[in-house]
Design a protein around this motif. Structure first.
Motif, PDB file in Angstrom:
ATOM      1  N   PRO A 170       2.190 -11.768  12.167  1.00  0.00           N
ATOM      2  CA  PRO A 170       3.456 -12.306  12.780  1.00  0.00           C
ATOM      3  C   PRO A 170       5.017 -12.191  12.383  1.00  0.00           C
ATOM      4  O   PRO A 170       5.779 -11.884  12.877  1.00  0.00           O
ATOM      5  CB  PRO A 170       3.204 -14.234  12.940  1.00  0.00           C
ATOM      6  N   TRP A 171       4.966 -12.762  11.139  1.00  0.00           N
ATOM      7  CA  TRP A 171       6.411 -11.911  10.777  1.00  0.00           C
ATOM      8  C   TRP A 171       7.409 -11.035  10.400  1.00  0.00           C
ATOM      9  O   TRP A 171       8.489 -10.741  10.874  1.00  0.00           O
ATOM     10  CB  TRP A 171       6.508 -12.616   9.082  1.00  0.00           C
ATOM     11  N   LEU A 172       6.609 -10.105  11.132  1.00  0.00           N
ATOM     12  CA  LEU A 172       6.704  -8.213  10.696  1.00  0.00           C
ATOM     13  C   LEU A 172       6.759  -7.990  12.545  1.00  0.00           C
ATOM     14  O   LEU A 172       8.265  -7.814  12.080  1.00  0.00           O
ATOM     15  CB  LEU A 172       5.528  -7.778   9.923  1.00  0.00           C
ATOM     16  N   LYS A 173       6.271  -8.708  12.693  1.00  0.00           N
ATOM     17  CA  LYS A 173       6.705  -8.149  14.628  1.00  0.00           C
ATOM     18  C   LYS A 173       7.697  -9.297  14.699  1.00  0.00           C
ATOM     19  O   LYS A 173       8.236  -8.656  15.370  1.00  0.00           O
ATOM     20  CB  LYS A 173       5.231  -8.462  14.946  1.00  0.00           C
ATOM     21  N   PHE A 174       8.141 -10.203  14.106  1.00  0.00           N
ATOM     22  CA  PHE A 174       9.148 -11.247  14.386  1.00  0.00           C
ATOM     23  C   PHE A 174      10.715 -10.107  14.388  1.00  0.00           C
ATOM     24  O   PHE A 174      11.779  -9.969  14.312  1.00  0.00           O
ATOM     25  CB  PHE A 174       9.172 -12.413  14.302  1.00  0.00           C
ATOM     26  N   ASN A 201       6.645 -16.688   1.787  1.00  0.00           N
ATOM     27  CA  ASN A 201       6.487 -17.853   1.696  1.00  0.00           C
ATOM     28  C   ASN A 201       5.499 -18.004   2.274  1.00  0.00           C
ATOM     29  O   ASN A 201       4.578 -18.906   2.666  1.00  0.00           O
ATOM     30  CB  ASN A 201       7.499 -18.747   2.723  1.00  0.00           C
ATOM     31  N   ALA A 202       5.099 -16.782   3.693  1.00  0.00           N
ATOM     32  CA  ALA A 202       4.486 -16.739   4.347  1.00  0.00           C
ATOM     33  C   ALA A 202       2.660 -17.034   3.550  1.00  0.00           C
ATOM     34  O   ALA A 202       1.396 -17.410   4.549  1.00  0.00           O
ATOM     35  CB  ALA A 202       3.846 -15.402   5.392  1.00  0.00           C
ATOM     36  N   LEU A 203       2.924 -15.633   2.899  1.00  0.00           N
ATOM     37  CA  LEU A 203       1.648 -15.871   1.666  1.00  0.00           C
ATOM     38  C   LEU A 203       1.477 -16.936   0.888  1.00  0.00           C
ATOM     39  O   LEU A 203      -0.086 -17.233   0.763  1.00  0.00           O
ATOM     40  CB  LEU A 203       1.792 -14.918   1.060  1.00  0.00           C
ATOM     41  N   GLN A 204       2.922 -17.946   0.605  1.00  0.00           N
ATOM     42  CA  GLN A 204       1.950 -19.041  -0.372  1.00  0.00           C
ATOM     43  C   GLN A 204       1.613 -20.220   0.649  1.00  0.00           C
ATOM     44  O   GLN A 204       1.665 -21.152  -0.079  1.00  0.00           O
ATOM     45  CB  GLN A 204       3.180 -19.252  -1.422  1.00  0.00           C
ATOM     46  N   ASN A 205       2.902 -20.092   1.853  1.00  0.00           N
ATOM     47  CA  ASN A 205       2.676 -21.170   2.481  1.00  0.00           C
ATOM     48  C   ASN A 205       2.247 -21.428   3.480  1.00  0.00           C
ATOM     49  O   ASN A 205       2.556 -21.123   4.737  1.00  0.00           O
ATOM     50  CB  ASN A 205       4.403 -21.925   2.620  1.00  0.00           C
ATOM     51  N   LYS A 206       0.911 -21.522   3.941  1.00  0.00           N
ATOM     52  CA  LYS A 206      -0.302 -21.266   4.919  1.00  0.00           C
ATOM     53  C   LYS A 206      -0.023 -22.650   5.685  1.00  0.00           C
ATOM     54  O   LYS A 206      -0.937 -22.829   6.572  1.00  0.00           O
ATOM     55  CB  LYS A 206      -1.259 -20.110   4.946  1.00  0.00           C
ATOM     56  N   GLY A 207       0.678 -22.540   6.293  1.00  0.00           N
ATOM     57  CA  GLY A 207       1.168 -24.134   6.812  1.00  0.00           C
ATOM     58  C   GLY A 207       1.577 -23.637   8.779  1.00  0.00           C
ATOM     59  O   GLY A 207       0.661 -22.491   8.986  1.00  0.00           O
ATOM     60  N   ILE A 208       0.904 -24.495   8.966  1.00  0.00           N
ATOM     61  CA  ILE A 208      -0.155 -24.383  11.019  1.00  0.00           C
ATOM     62  C   ILE A 208       0.800 -24.388  11.284  1.00  0.00           C
ATOM     63  O   ILE A 208       1.076 -24.294  12.347  1.00  0.00           O
ATOM     64  CB  ILE A 208      -0.772 -26.089  11.146  1.00  0.00           C
ATOM     65  N   ALA A 209       2.079 -25.270  10.720  1.00  0.00           N
ATOM     66  CA  ALA A 209       3.540 -24.461  11.622  1.00  0.00           C
ATOM     67  C   ALA A 209       3.628 -23.641  11.953  1.00  0.00           C
ATOM     68  O   ALA A 209       4.053 -23.598  13.200  1.00  0.00           O
ATOM     69  CB  ALA A 209       4.471 -25.326  10.887  1.00  0.00           C
ATOM     70  N   ASP A 210       3.386 -22.625  11.016  1.00  0.00           N
ATOM     71  CA  ASP A 210       4.046 -21.084  11.379  1.00  0.00           C
ATOM     72  C   ASP A 210       2.549 -20.645  12.298  1.00  0.00           C
ATOM     73  O   ASP A 210       3.181 -20.369  13.345  1.00  0.00           O
ATOM     74  CB  ASP A 210       4.229 -20.486  10.573  1.00  0.00           C
ATOM     75  N   ALA A 211       1.964 -21.307  11.924  1.00  0.00           N
ATOM     76  CA  ALA A 211       0.455 -20.342  13.421  1.00  0.00           C
ATOM     77  C   ALA A 211       0.960 -20.896  14.379  1.00  0.00           C
ATOM     78  O   ALA A 211       0.112 -20.615  15.667  1.00  0.00           O
ATOM     79  CB  ALA A 211      -0.733 -20.704  12.977  1.00  0.00           C
ATOM     80  N   HIS A 212       0.859 -22.201  15.276  1.00  0.00           N
ATOM     81  CA  HIS A 212       1.353 -22.946  15.951  1.00  0.00           C
ATOM     82  C   HIS A 212       2.424 -22.370  16.642  1.00  0.00           C
ATOM     83  O   HIS A 212       2.680 -22.039  17.264  1.00  0.00           O
ATOM     84  CB  HIS A 212       1.611 -24.712  15.852  1.00  0.00           C
ATOM     85  N   GLU A 218       2.706 -15.729  22.027  1.00  0.00           N
ATOM     86  CA  GLU A 218       1.181 -15.213  22.316  1.00  0.00           C
ATOM     87  C   GLU A 218       1.514 -15.513  23.751  1.00  0.00           C
ATOM     88  O   GLU A 218       1.768 -15.566  24.987  1.00  0.00           O
ATOM     89  CB  GLU A 218       1.220 -15.271  21.238  1.00  0.00           C
ATOM     90  N   LEU A 219       1.790 -17.077  24.063  1.00  0.00           N
ATOM     91  CA  LEU A 219       1.381 -17.947  24.944  1.00  0.00           C
ATOM     92  C   LEU A 219       2.765 -17.665  25.954  1.00  0.00           C
ATOM     93  O   LEU A 219       2.310 -17.637  27.295  1.00  0.00           O
ATOM     94  CB  LEU A 219       1.346 -19.124  24.867  1.00  0.00           C
ATOM     95  N   SER A 220       4.080 -17.762  25.620  1.00  0.00           N
ATOM     96  CA  SER A 220       5.296 -17.685  26.281  1.00  0.00           C
ATOM     97  C   SER A 220       5.542 -16.109  26.158  1.00  0.00           C
ATOM     98  O   SER A 220       6.326 -16.129  27.545  1.00  0.00           O
ATOM     99  CB  SER A 220       6.109 -18.251  26.296  1.00  0.00           C
ATOM    100  N   LEU A 229      12.594 -21.547  14.709  1.00  0.00           N
ATOM    101  CA  LEU A 229      12.018 -21.241  13.293  1.00  0.00           C
ATOM    102  C   LEU A 229      12.758 -20.924  12.332  1.00  0.00           C
ATOM    103  O   LEU A 229      12.905 -21.514  11.379  1.00  0.00           O
ATOM    104  CB  LEU A 229      10.473 -21.234  13.212  1.00  0.00           C
ATOM    105  N   PHE A 230      13.325 -19.749  12.928  1.00  0.00           N
ATOM    106  CA  PHE A 230      14.118 -18.670  11.715  1.00  0.00           C
ATOM    107  C   PHE A 230      14.850 -19.222  11.228  1.00  0.00           C
ATOM    108  O   PHE A 230      15.851 -19.686  10.398  1.00  0.00           O
ATOM    109  CB  PHE A 230      13.650 -17.176  12.364  1.00  0.00           C
ATOM    110  N   LYS A 231      16.215 -19.910  12.135  1.00  0.00           N
ATOM    111  CA  LYS A 231      17.146 -20.392  12.039  1.00  0.00           C
ATOM    112  C   LYS A 231      17.150 -21.005  11.569  1.00  0.00           C
ATOM    113  O   LYS A 231      17.917 -22.101  11.073  1.00  0.00           O
ATOM    114  CB  LYS A 231      18.139 -20.589  13.812  1.00  0.00           C
ATOM    115  N   LYS A 232      16.306 -22.744  11.655  1.00  0.00           N
ATOM    116  CA  LYS A 232      16.380 -23.960  10.510  1.00  0.00           C
ATOM    117  C   LYS A 232      16.034 -22.977   9.602  1.00  0.00           C
ATOM    118  O   LYS A 232      16.048 -23.763   8.264  1.00  0.00           O
ATOM    119  CB  LYS A 232      14.689 -24.516  11.675  1.00  0.00           C
ATOM    120  N   ARG A 233      14.739 -22.145   9.246  1.00  0.00           N
ATOM    121  CA  ARG A 233      14.500 -22.547   7.867  1.00  0.00           C
ATOM    122  C   ARG A 233      15.682 -21.053   7.411  1.00  0.00           C
ATOM    123  O   ARG A 233      15.927 -21.366   6.243  1.00  0.00           O
ATOM    124  CB  ARG A 233      13.173 -21.478   8.108  1.00  0.00           C
TER     125      ARG A 233
END
Length: 243
Positions: A170-174, A201-212, A218-220, A229-233
């Motif tokens: 997802p991050w590569l697509k982004f 970060n994507a590989l080491q912290n596979k948190g539900i937040a990013d997946a969500h 995808e839905l929108s 999220l990117f701007k916040k991080r």
């Protein structure tokens, strides 16, 4: 049949990775030909590739490819200034991705084989000038088939590799989405500079937040949730953009 479907899923994953990175880096591959020879080609005749170049080379992570000889290689005229070529390629990817492939690169049939991701791709090129044909990989690299050696070394783990790569996709697509926006060269350079840490970060912290967040994308049908999220991080990257 299961092996074939797993391999095709892996190959499709590699295609998407290359397209995304090529979009971020504006990567193109050029092949040099004999201008007089290809000018006289009929639709069925083939010409020889004399040399190649891949540019630009990113400064902050590894991404490029080498052309390697294959028996099935060809270069043919398609129409107008367009040509099609089957080329053998060795693909070099950022270390975060390549480490996943290296970890699975083994076979009980062969010992001490150096890692390489090799295969072939059918590409469309456009004549630019003086026998130089160019393909923009972000759109032109739409297929990849592993060769026999890569298949031998990875066939036992295609499904696992695709699963292991899932957090970074997802991050590569982004990143590809960002490359399609109207950002200046400095902003794009900043994204490239941060990409390794984003992948880490994507590989080491596979948190539900990013997946969500990416599920919401995808839905929108929009990357707006990921942009927020990117701007916040990584707010220092794009403090002046909307979203």
């Amino acid at each position: 049949m299961e092996h074939n479907s797993d391999r095709k899923a892996f190959e499709a994953c590699i295609v998407e990775i290359v397209q995304c990175l090529a979009g971020l880096c504006d990567t193109e591959i050029g092949i040099h030909t004999d201008l007089n020879q290809i000018a006289s080609l009929s639709d069925q005749e083939e010409s020889q590739i004399l040399g190649y170049e891949v540019a630009p080379t990113p400064q902050h992570f590894q991404f490029d490819c080498d052309l390697v000889p294959i028996e099935a290689a060809y270069l043919k005229h398609k129409e107008y200034d367009h040509y099609v070529a089957r080329v053998g390629v060795r693909i070099h990817l950022p270390s975060q991705i390549e480490n996943i492939l290296r970890a699975q690169f083994s076979s009980s049939l062969m010992d001490q084989v150096d890692y390489a991701l090799t295969g072939h791709s059918d590409l469309e090129f456009e004549m630019v000038y003086d026998g130089l044909l160019v393909c923009f990989l972000t759109t032109g690299f739409d297929n990849f088939t592993v060769d026999g050696m890569t298949d031998t070394m990875l066939r036992h783990s295609y499904a696992q590799i695709v699963q292991d790569l899932d957090p970074v996709m997802p991050w590569l697509k982004f990143a590809r989405f960002l490359s399609q926006q109207h950002y200046n060269r400095e902003q794009m350079e900043n994204i490239q500079k941060r990409l390794p840490s984003i992948l880490d970060n994507a590989l080491q912290n596979k948190g539900i937040a990013d997946a969500h967040v990416f599920t919401l994308c995808e839905l929108s049908g929009s990357f707006d949730p990921a942009l927020r999220l990117f701007k916040k991080r990584y707010g220092d990257l794009f403090a002046d953009i909307s979203g």
